[in-house]
Design a protein around this motif. Structure first.
Motif, PDB file in Angstrom:
ATOM      1  N   ARG A   1       0.762  -1.089   0.124  1.00 23.38           N
ATOM      2  CA  ARG A   1       0.156   0.014  -0.085  1.00 23.38           C
ATOM      3  C   ARG A   1       0.749   1.343  -0.057  1.00 23.38           C
ATOM      4  N   VAL A   2       0.249   2.343  -0.714  1.00 20.38           N
ATOM      5  CA  VAL A   2       1.055   3.651  -0.771  1.00 20.38           C
ATOM      6  C   VAL A   2       0.038   4.663  -0.144  1.00 20.38           C
ATOM      7  N   GLU A   3       0.638   5.473   0.802  1.00 17.38           N
ATOM      8  CA  GLU A   3       0.035   6.413   1.297  1.00 17.38           C
ATOM      9  C   GLU A   3       0.533   7.883   1.170  1.00 17.38           C
ATOM     10  N   ARG A   4       0.049   8.933   0.768  1.00 20.09           N
ATOM     11  CA  ARG A   4       0.554  10.105   0.758  1.00 20.09           C
ATOM     12  C   ARG A   4       0.360  11.299   1.862  1.00 20.09           C
ATOM     13  N   ALA A   5       1.086  11.679   2.436  1.00 20.18           N
ATOM     14  CA  ALA A   5       0.716  12.755   3.362  1.00 20.18           C
ATOM     15  C   ALA A   5       0.381  14.002   2.874  1.00 20.18           C
ATOM     16  N   ASP A   6      -0.340  14.932   3.433  1.00 20.96           N
ATOM     17  CA  ASP A   6      -0.810  15.987   2.777  1.00 20.96           C
ATOM     18  C   ASP A   6       0.406  16.857   2.316  1.00 20.96           C
TER      19      ASP A   6
ATOM     20  N   VAL B   1       1.114  15.530  -1.148  1.00 18.71           N
ATOM     21  CA  VAL B   1       0.161  16.096  -2.092  1.00 18.71           C
ATOM     22  C   VAL B   1       0.306  17.446  -2.534  1.00 18.71           C
TER      23      VAL B   1
ATOM     24  N   HIS C   1       6.271   1.803   7.081  1.00 19.75           N
ATOM     25  CA  HIS C   1       5.513   1.360   8.347  1.00 19.75           C
ATOM     26  C   HIS C   1       5.071  -0.048   8.120  1.00 19.75           C
TER      27      HIS C   1
ATOM     28  N   ILE D   1       3.583  -0.803   4.192  1.00 21.93           N
ATOM     29  CA  ILE D   1       2.921   0.370   3.891  1.00 21.93           C
ATOM     30  C   ILE D   1       4.047   1.587   3.659  1.00 21.93           C
TER      31      ILE D   1
ATOM     32  N   TRP E   1       4.747   5.389   3.222  1.00 23.38           N
ATOM     33  CA  TRP E   1       4.034   6.664   3.341  1.00 23.38           C
ATOM     34  C   TRP E   1       5.032   7.742   2.875  1.00 23.38           C
TER      35      TRP E   1
ATOM     36  N   ARG F   1       6.337  11.472   2.337  1.00 22.05           N
ATOM     37  CA  ARG F   1       6.020  12.555   2.976  1.00 22.05           C
ATOM     38  C   ARG F   1       6.354  13.889   2.217  1.00 22.05           C
TER      39      ARG F   1
END
Length: 89
Positions: A5-10, A13, A70, A74, A76, A78
């Protein structure tokens, strides 16, 4: 390591949206490589000195992205930008 999974911090973005479209494309290519193999030679991924859990990877000669790993595989994201982002990864 293969990330599930890949998540992007605000902050990522926000940085990404300020990039010209050709750098957005290069960033997406770097992320795709990072997801498959963070040790890919073109990324030159390494930990940031003085930041225990934060890594950097190369987008271009001048641009970098920062990330954390993570539990649960994951990725994350930044920040993304010039070397200046490494001051506040």
């Amino acid at each position: 390591m293969l990330f599930s999974r890949v998540e992007r911090a605000d902050s990522f973005v926000s940085d990404y949206l300020r990039l010209p479209s050709y750098l957005q494309t290069r960033t997406e290519k770097a992320i795709a490589l990072l997801v498959r193999d963070m040790r890919h030679p073109s990324l030159q991924a390494k930990r940031i000195q003085g930041a225990l859990h934060i890594w950097e990877a190369r987008v271009t000669r001048r641009y970098r992205l920062t990330f954390e790993i993570h539990p649960g595989k994951i990725l994350w994201l930044r920040r993304v930008g010039t070397h200046d982002i490494l001051k506040t990864p």
